[in-house]
Scaffold this active site. Structure first.
Site, mmCIF file in Angstrom:
data_model
loop_
_atom_site.group_PDB
_atom_site.id
_atom_site.type_symbol
_atom_site.label_atom_id
_atom_site.label_comp_id
_atom_site.label_asym_id
_atom_site.label_seq_id
_atom_site.Cartn_x
_atom_site.Cartn_y
_atom_site.Cartn_z
ATOM 1 N N GLY A 52 0.865 -1.183 0.000
ATOM 2 C CA GLY A 52 0.000 0.000 0.000
ATOM 3 C C GLY A 52 0.900 1.231 0.000
ATOM 4 O O GLY A 52 1.890 1.277 0.750
ATOM 5 N N ARG A 91 10.295 -1.392 -4.898
ATOM 6 C CA ARG A 91 9.083 -1.354 -5.720
ATOM 7 C C ARG A 91 9.058 -0.025 -6.483
ATOM 8 O O ARG A 91 9.373 1.020 -5.902
ATOM 9 C CB ARG A 91 7.812 -1.511 -4.853
ATOM 10 C CG ARG A 91 7.746 -2.879 -4.159
ATOM 11 C CD ARG A 91 6.383 -3.157 -3.573
ATOM 12 N NE ARG A 91 5.384 -3.354 -4.603
ATOM 13 C CZ ARG A 91 4.071 -3.388 -4.361
ATOM 14 N NH1 ARG A 91 3.615 -3.217 -3.125
ATOM 15 N NH2 ARG A 91 3.202 -3.592 -5.343
ATOM 16 N N GLN A 196 -6.049 -8.322 -2.570
ATOM 17 C CA GLN A 196 -6.024 -7.390 -1.431
ATOM 18 C C GLN A 196 -7.435 -7.009 -0.991
ATOM 19 O O GLN A 196 -7.660 -6.711 0.187
ATOM 20 C CB GLN A 196 -5.250 -6.113 -1.790
ATOM 21 C CG GLN A 196 -3.758 -6.311 -1.957
ATOM 22 C CD GLN A 196 -3.373 -6.530 -3.414
ATOM 23 O OE1 GLN A 196 -4.132 -7.103 -4.192
ATOM 24 N NE2 GLN A 196 -2.196 -6.092 -3.799
ATOM 25 N N ASP A 237 -1.457 5.135 -6.306
ATOM 26 C CA ASP A 237 -0.050 4.854 -6.031
ATOM 27 C C ASP A 237 0.852 5.972 -6.542
ATOM 28 O O ASP A 237 1.877 6.260 -5.949
ATOM 29 C CB ASP A 237 0.322 3.499 -6.638
ATOM 30 C CG ASP A 237 -0.394 2.385 -5.889
ATOM 31 O OD1 ASP A 237 0.148 1.877 -4.910
ATOM 32 O OD2 ASP A 237 -1.557 2.083 -6.253
ATOM 33 N N ASN A 247 -3.049 3.212 -10.227
ATOM 34 C CA ASN A 247 -3.585 2.518 -9.056
ATOM 35 C C ASN A 247 -3.636 1.031 -9.405
ATOM 36 O O ASN A 247 -3.295 0.613 -10.529
ATOM 37 C CB ASN A 247 -4.969 3.070 -8.690
ATOM 38 C CG ASN A 247 -5.438 2.584 -7.320
ATOM 39 O OD1 ASN A 247 -4.704 2.674 -6.337
ATOM 40 N ND2 ASN A 247 -6.640 2.037 -7.238
ATOM 41 N N LYS A 248 -4.064 0.240 -8.460
ATOM 42 C CA LYS A 248 -4.057 -1.219 -8.623
ATOM 43 C C LYS A 248 -4.701 -1.638 -9.949
ATOM 44 O O LYS A 248 -5.726 -1.086 -10.350
ATOM 45 C CB LYS A 248 -4.780 -1.855 -7.435
ATOM 46 C CG LYS A 248 -4.806 -3.369 -7.410
ATOM 47 C CD LYS A 248 -3.434 -4.006 -7.581
ATOM 48 C CE LYS A 248 -2.450 -3.585 -6.519
ATOM 49 N NZ LYS A 248 -1.060 -4.037 -6.803
HETATM 50 O O1 MRU Z 1 0.494 -3.711 -4.672
HETATM 51 P P1 MRU Z 1 -0.030 -2.985 -3.476
HETATM 52 O O2 MRU Z 1 -0.960 -3.792 -2.634
HETATM 53 O O3 MRU Z 1 1.047 -2.297 -2.692
HETATM 54 O O4 MRU Z 1 -0.889 -1.867 -4.184
HETATM 55 C C1 MRU Z 1 -1.175 -0.672 -3.663
HETATM 56 C C2 MRU Z 1 -2.612 -0.628 -3.407
HETATM 57 O O5 MRU Z 1 -3.041 -1.193 -2.446
HETATM 58 C C3 MRU Z 1 -3.540 0.059 -4.274
HETATM 59 O O6 MRU Z 1 -3.153 0.307 -5.526
HETATM 60 C C4 MRU Z 1 -4.254 1.150 -3.528
HETATM 61 O O7 MRU Z 1 -5.432 1.411 -4.175
HETATM 62 C C5 MRU Z 1 -3.468 2.396 -3.365
HETATM 63 S S1 MRU Z 1 -2.447 2.364 -1.961
HETATM 64 C C6 MRU Z 1 -3.059 3.626 -0.936
#
Ligand code: MRU
Length: 363
Positions: A52, A91, A196, A237, A247-248
């Site tokens: 996150g 990352r 998630q 992100d 974003n995800k």
């Molecule tokens: O791969 P992750 O679990 O680190 O991804 C990030 C996220 O959880 C999402 O993209 C989220 O919507 C934004 S993080 C505040």
């Protein structure tokens, strides 16, 4: 936020150790992972024990502080630079990671002695973490004003308190509205491949007592078609200077659906997620993760043991982009700790040029 009545933050510093909620075990086991040095904290980011955007920002800041605490006075700067490279390479997408890392690195470099640099690094890491928690709460207040009784809110992935130091981004308005007595219903997408939504968001919402249902990612279109979604709130992100938002993976699909069905889509994020140095979404680095995350699933067996099982036939291979980019034109507005911001280059530049609100002092 509270877990079985006890208040927790997602991540914190205890002496020279970083302690964090081990997210890979949730919702089946609640354990705290202790990272004794910056290498261990960097590994926790890379392997997604902590994940996150806000939480990995805090983790990166704390890792840099750990590096400063351990660095010898002679060769102090070289040790910090080496740690910075290690942490940077964990990352690539979340801007918070780089923002926190630079804040702590620069704070350490401005001190005149190694001892003073260690103190400055810890203070800067704590300030980032505290700022992240405070931003989550303020995002909650700003976003709650958009919600009305009985609304059905769709969210994706986990942008709750596990993705932050506390409160979260997309879920913070829901927590604030819920605390004020507003009845809401949340649809949480499963969020394959790492799930998630299924593993973290559904668990968080249950801990908070918010009414929710989990849906398969593939069910979202049907919900929109049947007028079962009143608004979408997602986190971010990295947000480029023109408002394009990484974003995800799967967020873009939801944004297209929201536009098709005239449903507002809000992106909730703190200032530290906005990256004015990246002009458009096309320049945002998108993390490609290992194909095994798609080929296998992990869950709890009937015997109570956590187990990884292969879903596909041997020989099947997979692509696994972790994020996608939603164009600014599909976003209704950003929910930030300083209020609602229009999703265009001019509004963002004007806001980002204003002085950031001071983070509250570390507790
Ligand atoms: O791969 P992750 O679990 O680190 O991804 C990030 C996220 O959880 C999402 O993209 C989220 O919507 C934004 S993080 C505040």
């Amino acid at each position: 936020m509270k877990v079985q009545g006890k208040h927790y933050r997602t991540i914190w510093l205890e002496g020279a150790a970083v302690r964090l909620i081990e997210q890979r075990l949730l919702p089946h086991r609640f354990e705290i992972l202790s990272c004794g040095d910056y290498q261990a904290t960097a590994a926790a980011i890379k392997d997604m024990a902590v994940r996150g955007a806000g939480a990995i920002g805090a983790a990166a800041g704390y890792a840099m502080a750990q590096a400063a605490l351990a660095a010898p006075a002679s060769g102090f700067r070289a040790a910090l630079e080496q740690a910075r490279e290690t942490i940077r390479s964990t990352r690539p997408t979340a801007h918070d990671l780089f923002a926190a890392l630079e804040q702590v690195f620069q704070a350490a470099l401005t001190a005149s002695t190694a001892d003073a640099a260690r103190v400055a690094a810890v203070q800067a890491a704590e300030a980032f973490a505290e700022g992240n928690a405070c931003a989550g709460e303020a995002i909650g207040r700003a976003g709650a004003a958009l919600l009305r009784p009985g609304m059905r809110v769709l969210t994706h992935c986990n942008a709750g308190w596990l993705a932050f130091v506390d409160w979260g981004s997309a879920l913070a308005p829901i927590y604030c509205a819920h605390a004020a007595g507003l009845p809401l219903h949340v649809y949480a997408t499963e969020t394959r491949p790492r799930s998630q939504g299924a593993k973290l968001t559904a668990w968080e919402l249950a801990q908070a007592g918010v009414a929710h249902r989990l849906i398969a990612d593939t069910a979202a279109g049907s919900l929109f078609q049947r007028s079962m979604v009143d608004c979408v709130i997602v986190g971010a992100d990295r947000i480029a200077a023109n408002g394009d938002t990484a974003n995800k993976i799967g967020t873009y699909t939801l944004a297209v659906l929201a536009q098709r069905h005239a449903v507002p889509l809000y992106v909730a994020a703190p200032r530290s997620t906005f990256d004015s140095a990246t002009p458009t979404g096309a320049a945002i680095p998108i993390e490609q993760r290992h194909e095994d995350e798609v080929l296998y699933v992990t869950g709890l067996g009937d015997d109570g043991a956590l187990r990884r099982v292969r879903v596909t036939a041997p020989g099947t291979s997979a692509d696994n982009p972790a994020f996608d980019v939603t164009p600014a034109a599909l976003i209704t507005c950003f929910i930030t700790e300083e209020g609602l911001i229009e999703p265009n280059r001019q509004a963002l530049a004007a806001w980002l040029q204003r002085r950031p609100a001071m983070a509250a002092p570390a507790r």
